[in-house]
Structure formats: C-alpha cells, structure tokens
Design a protein around this motif. Structure first.
Motif, short mmCIF file in Angstrom:
data_model
loop_
_atom_site.label_atom_id
_atom_site.label_comp_id
_atom_site.label_asym_id
_atom_site.label_seq_id
_atom_site.Cartn_x
_atom_site.Cartn_y
_atom_site.Cartn_z
N LEU A 1 30.28 43.62 57.15
CA LEU A 1 30.72 43.85 55.62
C LEU A 1 31.94 42.97 55.27
O LEU A 1 31.87 42.41 54.22
CB LEU A 1 31.25 45.25 55.31
CG LEU A 1 29.99 46.42 55.17
CD1 LEU A 1 30.86 47.82 55.05
CD2 LEU A 1 29.28 46.17 54.03
N TRP A 2 32.82 42.80 56.25
CA TRP A 2 33.76 41.83 56.10
C TRP A 2 33.26 40.29 55.87
O TRP A 2 33.72 39.46 55.05
CB TRP A 2 34.86 41.80 57.18
CG TRP A 2 36.11 40.82 57.01
CD1 TRP A 2 35.91 39.85 58.14
CD2 TRP A 2 37.06 40.64 56.14
NE1 TRP A 2 36.90 38.93 57.69
CE2 TRP A 2 37.55 39.44 56.76
CE3 TRP A 2 37.54 41.42 55.12
CZ2 TRP A 2 38.83 39.14 55.73
CZ3 TRP A 2 38.48 41.05 54.41
CH2 TRP A 2 39.17 39.70 54.68
N TYR A 3 32.34 39.85 56.79
CA TYR A 3 31.64 38.60 56.61
C TYR A 3 30.92 38.48 55.49
O TYR A 3 30.76 37.44 54.70
CB TYR A 3 31.09 38.44 57.92
CG TYR A 3 32.01 37.78 59.07
CD1 TYR A 3 32.44 36.54 58.88
CD2 TYR A 3 32.20 38.38 60.22
CE1 TYR A 3 33.12 35.96 60.05
CE2 TYR A 3 33.09 38.15 61.22
CZ TYR A 3 33.38 36.76 61.07
OH TYR A 3 34.43 36.16 62.20
N PHE A 4 30.32 39.50 55.09
CA PHE A 4 29.47 39.43 53.86
C PHE A 4 30.18 39.26 52.47
O PHE A 4 29.95 38.60 51.64
CB PHE A 4 28.83 40.87 53.62
CG PHE A 4 27.70 41.10 52.38
CD1 PHE A 4 26.67 40.15 52.31
CD2 PHE A 4 28.27 41.71 51.13
CE1 PHE A 4 25.98 40.31 51.04
CE2 PHE A 4 27.47 41.69 50.29
CZ PHE A 4 26.52 40.89 50.01
N VAL A 5 31.47 39.86 52.54
CA VAL A 5 32.29 39.72 51.44
C VAL A 5 32.82 38.10 51.51
O VAL A 5 32.66 37.61 50.42
CB VAL A 5 33.32 40.81 51.54
CG1 VAL A 5 34.73 40.45 50.50
CG2 VAL A 5 32.97 42.26 51.28
#
Length: 255
Positions: A35-39
C-alpha cells in the motif's frame, strides 16, 4: 499417560497458533508495504502529470544551459523499443538539450542509429571535435552512441599505448625509475586514442537495475546519476523534474 498426551496436544496447538499468528503478521506487513509503495507511485504519477500540464510553475524555469552533456543509459531489452527512445529524444530536443550520449550494454541503440537519425531531422552524430563550444551548432542535437564493448576496447587500446610508450623508454640507455601508471596517464592515453568522450553532467538510467549498467567509469567522475524506472513507463514530467533538480543543485566537485 492421558495427562502427557493432553500436554503434547496443547503444545502442538500452541505451536500451530503461533505459526498462524506469525504468518498473519507477515501478510499484514506485506500489505502495508504494498500500500505504501502504491501511494508513492500514485504521488509520482500525479506529480508527473502536474509538471507536464504546467500546473507546477517552478518547473518551467529550467536552466538547460547548465546541462552541457546528458547521458541516457537504457537496459538492453528496453533499447529494442526504438519508438520509445525516439520519443524520449524528441522530449529532450523540445526541452533544449543539445548533446546526448545514448548507451546500452549490448549496442542495440548503435544498431538503431540510422533509424533514430532519420526520425530526428535535426540530429547529427557527435564527433570528438565538438568538445570545442565554437564548433557546436546550437540549432542541432548531437548524439553519441556507445556500448559496453566500446569501453572495453578503449581501455585495451589505452593500456597497449602506455605499454608501448614505456617499453620504448626502457630500451633507451641509462637508469630508469620504475614507472607507475596513474589516472592522469590513463586519461591522456584515452584521449590520444579517441576513447575519452566528455563527462556527462547528468546520467539518466532507464531500466529495472539501479546502476549505470557498465557505462564507462572514467567518464563519470562528477556525474549525477538518476534512476528513471523502465523505459516503457517513462513520463515527460519525470524527465523535467530530473533535469530541474540537477540544475538547482550546487556541485562542489569534491572540494
């Protein structure tokens, strides 16, 4: 006996529960990282579109004159996407970059040179003499094509030149001190054999690997290196941002 069996069952149950807990924790952490890398990717894409659309005004003030020589390093598999390479060069031409070195390990871009030059009507092949600013036509884009084999060949020729030079000195009469090859000696030899092109101010790497993919190390003494992701995902806004950041950073050159 029954007590022993019950204790073994309880221990086994606790171990299984612990393993399930650790597995669940791993999946939760993995989900948070994704999720962090997607953001971060969404922010990157949004910023790129904002720059491309001219909404972020500061990126319009590009001091392209500070970028005298740009190197583009492309992973060899991506280098087969000639249309993407041409599009990237057209972006650079629109920005005002005049001298570009195109590099890939296997020499794919060198084989596509004629196609690239045909599509870019204002581009010519870079020559050694163009290091003299007075010989550069500011209305044209100068392209240099090189590969890993060029670096190997240049080093071999330079080393052979130094060997022959000092072998001749050794045959002369008189006492001779032991000769030690230093970086300036190699630099002069590379210039003599025509393998010492200009040092890029900025090197942009397109590909999955975060390294220079074998670009000649003797040409990167003060070069800024930026990883741009894979060529198929290139964005105009990201290119503008990379060049802008370079032009706004003060370089001390090790002093």
């Amino acid at each position: 006996m029954d007590l022993k069996i019950e204790m073994q069952r309880a221990t086994s149950y606790a171990a299984q529960t612990g393993n399930l807990g650790l597995l669940l924790l791993w999946h939760i952490l993995h989900l948070f990282v994704r999720l962090w890398y997607f953001v971060l990717w969404m922010v990157y894409v949004l910023e790129s579109y904002l720059i491309s659309g001219g909404i972020l005004k500061k990126y319009k003030a590009l001091n392209v004159g500070k970028l005298r020589y740009l190197a583009i390093v492309v992973e060899s598999e991506d280098a087969y996407e000639t249309s993407k390479v041409i599009e990237l060069l057209q972006w650079l031409e629109a920005i005002g970059v005049k001298r570009v070195c195109l590099y890939d390990t296997e020499g794919v871009l060198k084989k596509s040179k004629e196609v690239i030059l045909t599509k870019l009507k204002n581009a010519v092949v870079y020559e050694e003499g163009y290091q003299d600013e007075s010989l550069v036509d500011q209305k044209r884009m100068y392209l240099e094509f090189c590969s890993f084999s060029d670096g190997k060949e240049a080093i071999t020729k330079a080393a052979n030149l130094l060997f022959v030079k000092y072998l001749k000195l050794a045959t002369l009469p008189g006492d001779h001190e032991e000769k030690i090859f230093t970086e300036p000696h190699m630099d002069d030899a590379l210039k003599a054999i025509g393998g010492r092109g200009p040092d890029p101010d900025l090197l942009l790497v397109y590909g999955p690997a975060r390294c220079h993919l074998g670009f000649p190390a003797w040409r990167m003494r003060y070069t800024e290196i930026v990883h741009m992701g894979q060529l198929k995902h290139m964005r105009y806004g990201s290119l503008i941002k990379a060049i802008y950041k370079f032009t706004t950073v003060r370089q001390n050159f090790g002093k």
